[in-house]
Structure formats: structure tokens, C-alpha cells
Motif scaffolding. Structure first.
Motif, PDB file in Angstrom:
ATOM      1  N   ALA A  12       0.839  -1.193   0.000  1.00 50.53           N
ATOM      2  CA  ALA A  12       0.000   0.000   0.000  1.00 50.53           C
ATOM      3  C   ALA A  12       0.878   1.250   0.000  1.00 50.53           C
ATOM      4  N   GLY A  13       0.483   2.241  -0.780  1.00 43.71           N
ATOM      5  CA  GLY A  13       1.229   3.491  -0.857  1.00 43.71           C
ATOM      6  C   GLY A  13       2.337   3.509  -1.887  1.00 43.71           C
ATOM      7  N   SER A  14       2.541   2.403  -2.592  1.00 45.06           N
ATOM      8  CA  SER A  14       3.643   2.336  -3.561  1.00 45.06           C
ATOM      9  C   SER A  14       3.181   2.545  -5.002  1.00 45.06           C
ATOM     10  N   ALA A  15       1.892   2.801  -5.223  1.00 41.33           N
ATOM     11  CA  ALA A  15       1.362   2.849  -6.588  1.00 41.33           C
ATOM     12  C   ALA A  15       2.052   3.906  -7.436  1.00 41.33           C
ATOM     13  N   ARG A  16       2.202   5.108  -6.910  1.00 42.99           N
ATOM     14  CA  ARG A  16       2.822   6.182  -7.699  1.00 42.99           C
ATOM     15  C   ARG A  16       4.263   5.836  -8.061  1.00 42.99           C
ATOM     16  N   THR A  17       4.989   5.281  -7.100  1.00 44.71           N
ATOM     17  CA  THR A  17       6.377   4.878  -7.371  1.00 44.71           C
ATOM     18  C   THR A  17       6.424   3.799  -8.440  1.00 44.71           C
ATOM     19  N   GLY A  37       7.067   3.720 -16.195  1.00 48.36           N
ATOM     20  CA  GLY A  37       7.249   4.677 -17.278  1.00 48.36           C
ATOM     21  C   GLY A  37       8.701   4.863 -17.639  1.00 48.36           C
ATOM     22  N   ARG A  38       9.562   4.941 -16.625  1.00 46.92           N
ATOM     23  CA  ARG A  38      10.998   5.098 -16.883  1.00 46.92           C
ATOM     24  C   ARG A  38      11.577   3.887 -17.606  1.00 46.92           C
ATOM     25  N   ALA A  39      10.973   2.718 -17.375  1.00 44.78           N
ATOM     26  CA  ALA A  39      11.446   1.489 -18.026  1.00 44.78           C
ATOM     27  C   ALA A  39      10.843   1.304 -19.418  1.00 44.78           C
ATOM     28  N   GLY A  40      10.047   2.268 -19.860  1.00 44.34           N
ATOM     29  CA  GLY A  40       9.461   2.184 -21.190  1.00 44.34           C
ATOM     30  C   GLY A  40       8.135   1.469 -21.262  1.00 44.34           C
ATOM     31  N   VAL A  41       7.510   1.238 -20.106  1.00 47.78           N
ATOM     32  CA  VAL A  41       6.214   0.564 -20.067  1.00 47.78           C
ATOM     33  C   VAL A  41       5.122   1.617 -19.904  1.00 47.78           C
ATOM     34  N   ASP A  42       4.181   1.644 -20.827  1.00 48.58           N
ATOM     35  CA  ASP A  42       3.075   2.594 -20.759  1.00 48.58           C
ATOM     36  C   ASP A  42       2.031   2.069 -19.768  1.00 48.58           C
ATOM     37  N   PRO A  43       1.841   2.747 -18.630  1.00 46.59           N
ATOM     38  CA  PRO A  43       0.851   2.255 -17.658  1.00 46.59           C
ATOM     39  C   PRO A  43      -0.556   2.159 -18.242  1.00 46.59           C
ATOM     40  N   ASP A  44      -0.859   3.014 -19.216  1.00 43.26           N
ATOM     41  CA  ASP A  44      -2.190   2.966 -19.829  1.00 43.26           C
ATOM     42  C   ASP A  44      -2.421   1.677 -20.607  1.00 43.26           C
ATOM     43  N   GLY A  45      -1.353   0.961 -20.899  1.00 43.39           N
ATOM     44  CA  GLY A  45      -1.479  -0.296 -21.625  1.00 43.39           C
ATOM     45  C   GLY A  45      -1.704  -1.500 -20.733  1.00 43.39           C
ATOM     46  N   ALA A  99      -0.112  -7.397  -2.499  1.00 46.94           N
ATOM     47  CA  ALA A  99      -1.500  -7.027  -2.781  1.00 46.94           C
ATOM     48  C   ALA A  99      -1.880  -5.659  -2.230  1.00 46.94           C
ATOM     49  N   GLY A 100      -1.019  -5.053  -1.428  1.00 48.23           N
ATOM     50  CA  GLY A 100      -1.376  -3.799  -0.779  1.00 48.23           C
ATOM     51  C   GLY A 100      -1.691  -2.672  -1.738  1.00 48.23           C
ATOM     52  N   GLY A 101      -1.036  -2.646  -2.885  1.00 48.23           N
ATOM     53  CA  GLY A 101      -1.258  -1.573  -3.847  1.00 48.23           C
ATOM     54  C   GLY A 101      -2.336  -1.863  -4.867  1.00 48.23           C
ATOM     55  N   ALA A 102      -2.986  -3.023  -4.776  1.00 46.90           N
ATOM     56  CA  ALA A 102      -3.919  -3.442  -5.825  1.00 46.90           C
ATOM     57  C   ALA A 102      -5.125  -2.525  -5.937  1.00 46.90           C
ATOM     58  N   ALA A 103      -5.731  -2.172  -4.806  1.00 43.27           N
ATOM     59  CA  ALA A 103      -6.931  -1.334  -4.846  1.00 43.27           C
ATOM     60  C   ALA A 103      -6.637   0.013  -5.502  1.00 43.27           C
ATOM     61  N   GLU A 104      -5.546   0.668  -5.105  1.00 41.84           N
ATOM     62  CA  GLU A 104      -5.202   1.971  -5.670  1.00 41.84           C
ATOM     63  C   GLU A 104      -4.839   1.864  -7.142  1.00 41.84           C
ATOM     64  N   LEU A 105      -4.047   0.862  -7.489  1.00 42.42           N
ATOM     65  CA  LEU A 105      -3.658   0.701  -8.888  1.00 42.42           C
ATOM     66  C   LEU A 105      -4.853   0.410  -9.780  1.00 42.42           C
ATOM     67  N   SER A 106      -5.767  -0.411  -9.279  1.00 41.43           N
ATOM     68  CA  SER A 106      -6.949  -0.732 -10.067  1.00 41.43           C
ATOM     69  C   SER A 106      -7.773   0.523 -10.361  1.00 41.43           C
ATOM     70  N   ARG A 107      -7.919   1.395  -9.359  1.00 41.39           N
ATOM     71  CA  ARG A 107      -8.638   2.649  -9.568  1.00 41.39           C
ATOM     72  C   ARG A 107      -7.896   3.558 -10.541  1.00 41.39           C
ATOM     73  N   GLU A 108      -6.587   3.664 -10.351  1.00 43.10           N
ATOM     74  CA  GLU A 108      -5.783   4.573 -11.173  1.00 43.10           C
ATOM     75  C   GLU A 108      -5.752   4.136 -12.631  1.00 43.10           C
ATOM     76  N   LEU A 109      -5.600   2.839 -12.860  1.00 42.71           N
ATOM     77  CA  LEU A 109      -5.440   2.316 -14.220  1.00 42.71           C
ATOM     78  C   LEU A 109      -6.758   1.856 -14.833  1.00 42.71           C
ATOM     79  N   ARG A 110      -7.797   1.754 -14.002  1.00 38.51           N
ATOM     80  CA  ARG A 110      -9.079   1.198 -14.446  1.00 38.51           C
ATOM     81  C   ARG A 110      -8.863  -0.203 -15.037  1.00 38.51           C
ATOM     82  N   ALA A 111      -8.040  -0.955 -14.335  1.00 36.63           N
ATOM     83  CA  ALA A 111      -7.686  -2.309 -14.767  1.00 36.63           C
ATOM     84  C   ALA A 111      -8.263  -3.313 -13.785  1.00 36.63           C
TER      85      ALA A 111
END
Length: 221
Positions: free
Chosen positions: A31-36, A42-50, A64-76
Motif C-alpha cells: 500500500a502506498g507504492s502505486a505512484r512509485t 514509465g521510466r522502463a518504457g512501459v506505458d501504464p495505460d497499456g 496485494a497492498g497496492g492493488a486497490a489503488e492501482l486498479s482505480r488509477e489504471l481502471r484495470a
């Protein structure tokens, strides 16, 4: 861009499996690591939108701590094995028996709770994830936790084991038993089941990659 990009976070490693028509993110960090995580992708050349799917190898808080935030952010959507749906929906997990010194430290310091979420996809042994982009097959590999899974990436012969084993921290090609295990004998049986599929490279949630040959040596001991 195709292949696997590994992103090292403070508590664990996430892996982005890339294909022409989508990227599967394997594990979500604490949890709390989503932005990082998104910044490093992105720095590694991976488009998060993909990113078309987030798959959790198991529902411990460092994965699993970052899953809820990442799912909201990426709509994945987020996928977990059926044996750990209750962990995901309640935001609770169990830290099992330490197998190594660091396991004792981990169990005494790690909070087993994490932000709860409802899985969008419930996985079973043998499921395929090709519809989300990369050709991946799910193996149910319990032992570390009840719902631990391994993902087989067919194009390059990689297997993503989560915490079924750990990679060497200082030396290359030195896999070891997980820090914690529900059932050590089941860990060994699950590793053997993975090796029967003939992977040539093993990737973990902690530590360096290893060869299948090194894993065979480990389970013989």
C-alpha cells in the motif's frame, strides 16, 4: 515492446509482462507504492495505460497492498486465485511459519492487513490470460499461501513464482525457500510441478532471477 520488465520496490518486486495488445502487471507492491511503481514503469518504457490486467501471485500485503489503488488509477481489473478471494475482500491475510531468519523478522514486523478490494477475475489452475495480451498460463502452486500461483510465460520460457521461492539476495542463481510457508512440503511439490513445464528462467517477488537447474538442486536437498 514484448517481454518482461521487473520493477523493484522496497518490499517486493512487481513484473510487467508485455505484448503487442496489452500488458499484464504481476503483483502490485505494498500500500502506498502505486505512484512509485507507475513512475518506474514509465521510466522502463512501459506505458501504464497499456496495463490490461493486474494479477496477484498471492494476497500478502507486500504484493496485494497496492492493488486497490492501482486498479482505480489504471481502471484495470484485478485477478486472484479462488483460495484467496476472502483475503482480498476483507483486506486480511495470514503470515505463516518462518522458514529462515528473515522470515522471523518479517513475521514480527509486517502487518498482515492491506486495503481491501473485490477481485474482478477469480483464477483457477490452468486458466489462460491470453485475452489480456501476453500468453500466460496460471498454475496453482500452494505452499507459501493457500492461493499462491505461478504464471508461465510461454514466449521466453519464464515462470513468475511470486513467493513460492525467493531469489538470491546477494548471489546470482541461488534460489531459496520462501521466508514464510504454510506447508514446506507443499512448497517443494509445487516447485516440482512448475519445473515439469520446462521453464528456463524463474522470476520471484524477492531476490534475483534463477535458472530451473538451480531450483532443481534446491528441491533435491
Amino acid at each position: 515492446m514484448n517481454g518482461i520488465v521487473s520493477i523493484h520496490l522496497k518490499q517486493s518486486t512487481a513484473h510487467a509482462v508485455l505484448a503487442e495488445h496489452g500488458t499484464v502487471l504481476v503483483d502490485a507492491g505494498p500500500a502506498g507504492s502505486a505512484r512509485t511503481l507507475l513512475r518506474r514503469l514509465g521510466r522502463a518504457g512501459v506505458d501504464p495505460d497499456g496495463i490490461s490486467l493486474i494479477v496477484l501471485t498471492h494476497c500478502h500485503p507486500d504484493h496485494a497492498g497496492g492493488a486497490a489503488e492501482l486498479s482505480r488509477e489504471l481502471r484495470a481489473p484485478v485477478a486472484v486465485h479462488s483460495a484467496e478471494v476472502d483475503w482480498a475482500t476483507t483486506g486480511t491475510s495470514r503470515l505463516y511459519e518462518p522458514q529462515r531468519l528473515f522470515g522471523r523478522i518479517l513475521r514480527s514486523t509486517l502487518n498482515p492487513a492491506f486495503p481491501a478490494f473485490t477481485p474482478d477475475l477469480v483464477l483457477e489452475d490452468g486458466a489462460t490470460l491470453d485475452a489480456y495480451g501476453p500468453p500466460l498460463t496460471v498454475l496453482h502452486t500452494p505452499g507459501h499461501t493457500p492461493g499462491s500461483i505461478t504464471l508461465l510465460h510461454h514466449p521466453d520460457g519464464s515462470a513468475l513464482l511470486g513467493d513460492l521461492l525467493t531469489g538470491g539476495m546477494l548471489r546470482r542463481d541461488r534460489p531459496g525457500m520462501p521466508f514464510l510457508a504454510q506447508d514446506p512440503a507443499q512448497v517443494t511439490a509445487s516447485v516440482r510441478a512448475v519445473l515439469e513445464h520446462g521453464p528456463n528462467r524463474l522470476l520471484f517477488g524477492h531476490g534475483r532471477p534463477a535458472s530451473a537447474t538451480a531450483a532443481r538442486r534446491l528441491v533435491r536437498r
